[in-house]
Design a protein around this motif. Structure first.
Motif, PDB file in Angstrom:
ATOM      1  N   THR A  77      15.332  21.486   2.581  1.00 27.42           N
ATOM      2  CA  THR A  77      14.430  21.051   3.650  1.00 27.42           C
ATOM      3  C   THR A  77      13.047  21.664   3.474  1.00 27.42           C
ATOM      4  O   THR A  77      12.027  20.990   3.642  1.00 27.42           O
ATOM      5  CB  THR A  77      15.012  21.447   5.014  1.00 27.42           C
ATOM      6  OG1 THR A  77      16.313  20.888   5.130  1.00 27.42           O
ATOM      7  CG2 THR A  77      14.149  20.957   6.147  1.00 27.42           C
ATOM      8  N   ALA A  78      13.014  22.933   3.111  1.00 31.62           N
ATOM      9  CA  ALA A  78      11.721  23.599   2.932  1.00 31.62           C
ATOM     10  C   ALA A  78      10.943  22.989   1.774  1.00 31.62           C
ATOM     11  O   ALA A  78       9.713  22.914   1.812  1.00 31.62           O
ATOM     12  CB  ALA A  78      11.944  25.089   2.694  1.00 31.62           C
ATOM     13  N   LEU A  79      11.640  22.533   0.744  1.00 27.77           N
ATOM     14  CA  LEU A  79      10.942  21.927  -0.389  1.00 27.77           C
ATOM     15  C   LEU A  79      10.516  20.483  -0.096  1.00 27.77           C
ATOM     16  O   LEU A  79       9.505  20.016  -0.617  1.00 27.77           O
ATOM     17  CB  LEU A  79      11.839  21.966  -1.633  1.00 27.77           C
ATOM     18  CG  LEU A  79      12.091  23.364  -2.205  1.00 27.77           C
ATOM     19  CD1 LEU A  79      13.116  23.298  -3.328  1.00 27.77           C
ATOM     20  CD2 LEU A  79      10.807  23.975  -2.709  1.00 27.77           C
ATOM     21  N   LEU A  80      11.287  19.771   0.719  1.00 25.26           N
ATOM     22  CA  LEU A  80      10.968  18.368   0.987  1.00 25.26           C
ATOM     23  C   LEU A  80       9.908  18.201   2.075  1.00 25.26           C
ATOM     24  O   LEU A  80       9.242  17.176   2.134  1.00 25.26           O
ATOM     25  CB  LEU A  80      12.226  17.610   1.408  1.00 25.26           C
ATOM     26  CG  LEU A  80      13.183  17.255   0.282  1.00 25.26           C
ATOM     27  CD1 LEU A  80      14.409  16.563   0.848  1.00 25.26           C
ATOM     28  CD2 LEU A  80      12.518  16.374  -0.754  1.00 25.26           C
ATOM     29  N   PRO A  82       6.825  19.492   2.622  1.00 31.35           N
ATOM     30  CA  PRO A  82       5.459  19.162   2.197  1.00 31.35           C
ATOM     31  C   PRO A  82       5.375  17.797   1.522  1.00 31.35           C
ATOM     32  O   PRO A  82       4.375  17.091   1.665  1.00 31.35           O
ATOM     33  CB  PRO A  82       5.093  20.272   1.208  1.00 31.35           C
ATOM     34  CG  PRO A  82       6.117  21.319   1.356  1.00 31.35           C
ATOM     35  CD  PRO A  82       7.308  20.706   1.987  1.00 31.35           C
ATOM     36  N   THR A  83       6.439  17.413   0.816  1.00 30.16           N
ATOM     37  CA  THR A  83       6.426  16.114   0.139  1.00 30.16           C
ATOM     38  C   THR A  83       6.391  14.978   1.156  1.00 30.16           C
ATOM     39  O   THR A  83       5.610  14.029   1.015  1.00 30.16           O
ATOM     40  CB  THR A  83       7.681  15.982  -0.746  1.00 30.16           C
ATOM     41  OG1 THR A  83       7.723  17.107  -1.615  1.00 30.16           O
ATOM     42  CG2 THR A  83       7.660  14.718  -1.540  1.00 30.16           C
ATOM     43  N   VAL A  84       7.239  15.070   2.173  1.00 33.46           N
ATOM     44  CA  VAL A  84       7.267  14.029   3.197  1.00 33.46           C
ATOM     45  C   VAL A  84       5.937  14.002   3.956  1.00 33.46           C
ATOM     46  O   VAL A  84       5.380  12.934   4.225  1.00 33.46           O
ATOM     47  CB  VAL A  84       8.455  14.262   4.157  1.00 33.46           C
ATOM     48  CG1 VAL A  84       8.398  13.332   5.346  1.00 33.46           C
ATOM     49  CG2 VAL A  84       9.760  14.079   3.419  1.00 33.46           C
ATOM     50  N   GLY A  85       5.419  15.172   4.274  1.00 30.36           N
ATOM     51  CA  GLY A  85       4.128  15.229   4.967  1.00 30.36           C
ATOM     52  C   GLY A  85       3.017  14.631   4.133  1.00 30.36           C
ATOM     53  O   GLY A  85       2.160  13.904   4.640  1.00 30.36           O
ATOM     54  N   GLY A  86       3.027  14.921   2.823  1.00 28.59           N
ATOM     55  CA  GLY A  86       2.015  14.336   1.933  1.00 28.59           C
ATOM     56  C   GLY A  86       2.144  12.826   1.851  1.00 28.59           C
ATOM     57  O   GLY A  86       1.144  12.103   1.783  1.00 28.59           O
ATOM     58  N   GLY A  87       3.383  12.322   1.851  1.00 28.93           N
ATOM     59  CA  GLY A  87       3.588  10.870   1.829  1.00 28.93           C
ATOM     60  C   GLY A  87       3.070  10.199   3.082  1.00 28.93           C
ATOM     61  O   GLY A  87       2.479   9.117   3.031  1.00 28.93           O
ATOM     62  N   ILE A  88       3.260  10.845   4.216  1.00 31.76           N
ATOM     63  CA  ILE A  88       2.755  10.284   5.474  1.00 31.76           C
ATOM     64  C   ILE A  88       1.230  10.268   5.468  1.00 31.76           C
ATOM     65  O   ILE A  88       0.601   9.291   5.904  1.00 31.76           O
ATOM     66  CB  ILE A  88       3.312  11.077   6.668  1.00 31.76           C
ATOM     67  CG1 ILE A  88       4.817  10.847   6.783  1.00 31.76           C
ATOM     68  CG2 ILE A  88       2.611  10.717   7.960  1.00 31.76           C
ATOM     69  CD1 ILE A  88       5.503  11.741   7.784  1.00 31.76           C
ATOM     70  N   VAL A  89       0.632  11.333   4.954  1.00 34.12           N
ATOM     71  CA  VAL A  89      -0.832  11.379   4.874  1.00 34.12           C
ATOM     72  C   VAL A  89      -1.349  10.288   3.945  1.00 34.12           C
ATOM     73  O   VAL A  89      -2.318   9.585   4.264  1.00 34.12           O
ATOM     74  CB  VAL A  89      -1.294  12.778   4.396  1.00 34.12           C
ATOM     75  CG1 VAL A  89      -2.757  12.773   4.013  1.00 34.12           C
ATOM     76  CG2 VAL A  89      -1.040  13.809   5.479  1.00 34.12           C
ATOM     77  N   ALA A  90      -0.694  10.106   2.792  1.00 35.58           N
ATOM     78  CA  ALA A  90      -1.116   9.074   1.849  1.00 35.58           C
ATOM     79  C   ALA A  90      -0.984   7.674   2.463  1.00 35.58           C
ATOM     80  O   ALA A  90      -1.854   6.818   2.271  1.00 35.58           O
ATOM     81  CB  ALA A  90      -0.295   9.168   0.570  1.00 35.58           C
ATOM     82  N   ALA A  91       0.095   7.442   3.212  1.00 35.66           N
ATOM     83  CA  ALA A  91       0.267   6.144   3.867  1.00 35.66           C
ATOM     84  C   ALA A  91      -0.835   5.905   4.899  1.00 35.66           C
ATOM     85  O   ALA A  91      -1.360   4.793   5.020  1.00 35.66           O
ATOM     86  CB  ALA A  91       1.635   6.067   4.528  1.00 35.66           C
ATOM     87  N   GLY A  92      -1.184   6.944   5.651  1.00 36.67           N
ATOM     88  CA  GLY A  92      -2.260   6.798   6.640  1.00 36.67           C
ATOM     89  C   GLY A  92      -3.597   6.486   5.990  1.00 36.67           C
ATOM     90  O   GLY A  92      -4.349   5.629   6.464  1.00 36.67           O
ATOM     91  N   ILE A  93      -3.898   7.159   4.881  1.00 29.49           N
ATOM     92  CA  ILE A  93      -5.153   6.882   4.166  1.00 29.49           C
ATOM     93  C   ILE A  93      -5.147   5.459   3.611  1.00 29.49           C
ATOM     94  O   ILE A  93      -6.140   4.738   3.699  1.00 29.49           O
ATOM     95  CB  ILE A  93      -5.369   7.930   3.054  1.00 29.49           C
ATOM     96  CG1 ILE A  93      -5.635   9.296   3.686  1.00 29.49           C
ATOM     97  CG2 ILE A  93      -6.512   7.533   2.134  1.00 29.49           C
ATOM     98  CD1 ILE A  93      -5.654  10.442   2.704  1.00 29.49           C
ATOM     99  N   GLY A  94      -3.995   5.055   3.054  1.00 28.88           N
ATOM    100  CA  GLY A  94      -3.896   3.692   2.519  1.00 28.88           C
ATOM    101  C   GLY A  94      -4.090   2.633   3.590  1.00 28.88           C
ATOM    102  O   GLY A  94      -4.757   1.616   3.362  1.00 28.88           O
ATOM    103  N   LEU A  95      -3.518   2.865   4.756  1.00 29.97           N
ATOM    104  CA  LEU A  95      -3.704   1.896   5.848  1.00 29.97           C
ATOM    105  C   LEU A  95      -5.156   1.857   6.317  1.00 29.97           C
ATOM    106  O   LEU A  95      -5.664   0.795   6.682  1.00 29.97           O
ATOM    107  CB  LEU A  95      -2.785   2.244   7.023  1.00 29.97           C
ATOM    108  CG  LEU A  95      -1.319   1.846   6.853  1.00 29.97           C
ATOM    109  CD1 LEU A  95      -0.506   2.352   8.027  1.00 29.97           C
ATOM    110  CD2 LEU A  95      -1.167   0.354   6.710  1.00 29.97           C
TER     111      LEU A  95
END
Length: 163
Positions: A77-80, A82-95
């Motif tokens: 969970t600790a490793l995933l 930041p990855t999930v958070g980064g994916g959400i940020v990337a999706a927001g920027i893409g939108l």
């Protein structure tokens, strides 16, 4: 051994409800129910028993738990995270970059819906007006078919009559 105290120790006289089956005390006695909390009977160095406030006993040392390894699910969970958070940020920027295109696409889709609705109403109206202008819709044609066949897989014969 101990210096004499500057204060005289006094006691109350023996109460009237002192139990008769107990031996007579040498001096006045206090019942156990009358002893306030934190006070105990102590024996002084001279052998005299008296009531006194005592220091509380030290609590037992807390048990120190041995270090335990970190569970695997916590590491994952600790490793995933930041990855999930980064994916959400990337999706927001893409939108945010795609927003103008999405708005134009939705406007084009609404235009297509309006065109289809206009065609559904206008085409039958135009066809009925065209038939009325040419006079093609005044006469009706009757077609009669007679088909016969022999057997399940036999050849079928038929006639068509126009009236």
């Amino acid at each position: 051994m101990y210096p004499e105290t500057a204060y005289e120790i006094t006691t109350q006289p023996r109460p009237a409800d002192y139990p008769a089956h107990l031996p007579a005390p040498e001096g006045p006695v206090m019942l156990p129910s009358e002893i306030p909390p934190g006070v105990q009977v102590v024996t002084l160095p001279g052998g005299i028993r008296t009531l006194a406030y005592t220091q509380p006993t030290a609590p037992p040392a807390p048990v120190v738990a041995a270090a335990q390894p970190i569970p695997t699910w916590a590491k994952t969970t600790a490793l995933l995270t930041p990855t999930v958070g980064g994916g959400i940020v990337a999706a927001g920027i893409g939108l945010s970059y795609a927003a103008p295109g999405l708005i134009a696409t939705s406007q084009a889709l609404w235009s297509a819906v309006a065109l289809i609705a206009a065609a559904a109403i206008g085409v039958p109206l135009l066809l009925s007006l065209a038939r009325a202008a040419t006079g093609a819709g005044t006469g009706t044609t009757h077609i009669t078919q007679n088909i016969t066949a022999s057997g399940m897989f036999g050849r079928a014969n038929g006639t068509i009559n126009h009236r």
